[in-house]
Design a protein around this motif. Structure first.
Motif, PDB file in Angstrom:
ATOM      1  N   ALA A  48     -89.893  -9.621-135.402  1.00 60.99           N
ATOM      2  CA  ALA A  48     -90.625  -9.908-134.168  1.00 60.99           C
ATOM      3  C   ALA A  48     -89.689 -10.399-133.065  1.00 60.99           C
ATOM      4  O   ALA A  48     -89.829 -10.023-131.894  1.00 60.99           O
ATOM      5  CB  ALA A  48     -91.704 -10.950-134.460  1.00 60.99           C
ATOM      6  N   ARG A  49     -88.719 -11.242-133.436  1.00 64.67           N
ATOM      7  CA  ARG A  49     -87.766 -11.742-132.449  1.00 64.67           C
ATOM      8  C   ARG A  49     -86.907 -10.608-131.894  1.00 64.67           C
ATOM      9  O   ARG A  49     -86.653 -10.519-130.688  1.00 64.67           O
ATOM     10  CB  ARG A  49     -86.908 -12.830-133.081  1.00 64.67           C
ATOM     11  N   ARG A  85     -87.698  -7.450-131.761  1.00 65.33           N
ATOM     12  CA  ARG A  85     -88.520  -6.574-130.935  1.00 65.33           C
ATOM     13  C   ARG A  85     -88.737  -7.181-129.543  1.00 65.33           C
ATOM     14  O   ARG A  85     -88.680  -6.476-128.524  1.00 65.33           O
ATOM     15  CB  ARG A  85     -89.859  -6.322-131.617  1.00 65.33           C
ATOM     16  N   SER A  86     -88.944  -8.492-129.478  1.00 68.87           N
ATOM     17  CA  SER A  86     -89.147  -9.145-128.187  1.00 68.87           C
ATOM     18  C   SER A  86     -87.886  -9.055-127.331  1.00 68.87           C
ATOM     19  O   SER A  86     -87.938  -8.719-126.140  1.00 68.87           O
ATOM     20  CB  SER A  86     -89.556 -10.603-128.395  1.00 68.87           C
ATOM     21  N   THR A 112     -87.388  -5.503-126.172  1.00 68.28           N
ATOM     22  CA  THR A 112     -88.332  -5.116-125.128  1.00 68.28           C
ATOM     23  C   THR A 112     -87.910  -5.680-123.779  1.00 68.28           C
ATOM     24  O   THR A 112     -87.919  -4.977-122.761  1.00 68.28           O
ATOM     25  CB  THR A 112     -89.739  -5.604-125.492  1.00 68.28           C
TER      26      THR A 112
END
Length: 328
Positions: A54-55, A57-58, A61
């Protein structure tokens, strides 16, 4: 850096702002708003692998958005045809600068001017610089910047000591007294103008002069004649294609008219700081090249897309790497 087609950059900026507005204001599609419940989600998000993914991907992005904005902005600016100064103009038409000092060498204003241009000479590359006093060609036009800076520094120190060297004072302005002639400001200006090689005709070099001194040199009751008048000096400046800048201690209509006529600056400065400010303002304005028809050319520009295209290439490469990371 200037833009030839600046409306393209404006349109690109407006389009980018419109994209941001649409992303923020437009509602999500119905199927995107409907979330499916997941079982044991608390255990899932506590997994180190999930937190790491998740980190990543953030970060990816955010990096993608930043790179897209940079890429779009650089592409829009490059499409608007950025321009930069043409270095060839400086080489083909270098500047000749004559310092014209009618004030005594012991005057603090003279010291301020000489210290200023001693520092400026260290930054010159193609210019020639010289110094003329009321009756002497102290430093002929030269590209020996070390020599010129050294001479300027020697004379500038005369304004800092209580008892300057008489020999140095004589080198700056010879102690000459005439029985049938008394110099005026116009005579000093003409002497300075004749310091340009081939002063009686325009040159491929850009010519400028900085006059520092009082607006009047002759006493009110002076009976001895001068050699030049204001009109003769103006004609000589026009013939030479020289810009005349004036830094003086009082108002004078003739000097102001001469500065305006040649495209120079007229400044009243009574303190050292005011003199330094006036010189900085003069330096900030490009000296024009005066053509035979009277046209004044201050410089030439050329297309300079390389920096922006380099930004486009780098942003594209980084964006490709970021998208690869996102797919993994």
């Amino acid at each position: 850096m200037d833009l030839r087609w600046w409306p393209i950059a404006v349109i690109g900026l407006l389009a980018l702002l419109g994209c941001f507005a649409m992303a923020v204001l437009l509602p999500l599609a119905p199927d995107r708003r409907r979330l499916r419940p997941l079982a044991n989600i608390a255990r899932l998000i506590r997994l180190p692998e999930y937190a790491r993914a998740a980190r990543l991907r953030s970060v990816s992005t955010v990096a993608t958005l930043v790179l897209l904005v940079v890429l779009f902005g650089a592409a829009a600016a490059a499409a608007a045809r950025p321009t930069g100064a043409d270095d060839a103009f400086e080489r083909i038409h270098p500047e000749d600068l004559m310092l014209c000092v009618a004030s005594p060498v012991t005057d603090p204003a003279t010291g301020a001017l000489l210290r200023h241009y001693a520092q400026q000479a260290a930054t010159y590359q193609t210019q020639r610089i010289g110094l003329t006093s009321v009756n002497s060609r102290v430093v002929p036009l030269t590209r020996d910047y070390q020599y010129a800076a050294g001479r300027f520094g020697d004379f500038a120190r005369a304004s800092e000591v209580a008892d300057p060297d008489p020999g140095l004072l004589g080198q700056f302005a010879a102690p000459i007294t005439y029985t049938d002639y008394a110099a005026g400001v116009d005579d000093v200006l003409s002497l300075c103008l004749t310091g340009f090689p081939g002063f009686d005709q325009k040159s491929a070099h850009r010519r400028s002069m900085v006059y520092l001194g009082p607006p009047v040199l002759r006493a009110a009751d002076e009976q001895r004649p001068a050699l030049f008048d204001a009109q003769q000096v103006a004609d000589l400046a026009d013939a030479a294609g020289a810009q005349i800048n004036v830094v003086t201690s009082g108002e004078d209509a003739a000097l102001r008219t001469l500065a305006d006529r040649t495209g120079g600056e007229f400044t009243i400065a009574t303190t050292e700081s005011a003199v330094r400010d006036a010189l900085a303002e003069i330096d900030s304005r490009p000296v024009p090249l005066v053509l035979d028809d009277g046209t004044r050319v201050t410089g030439q520009t050329q297309d300079a897309p390389v920096p922006l295209l380099a930004v486009v290439l780098v942003a594209t490469a980084l964006l490709s790497v970021t998208l690869v990371v996102l797919r993994r």
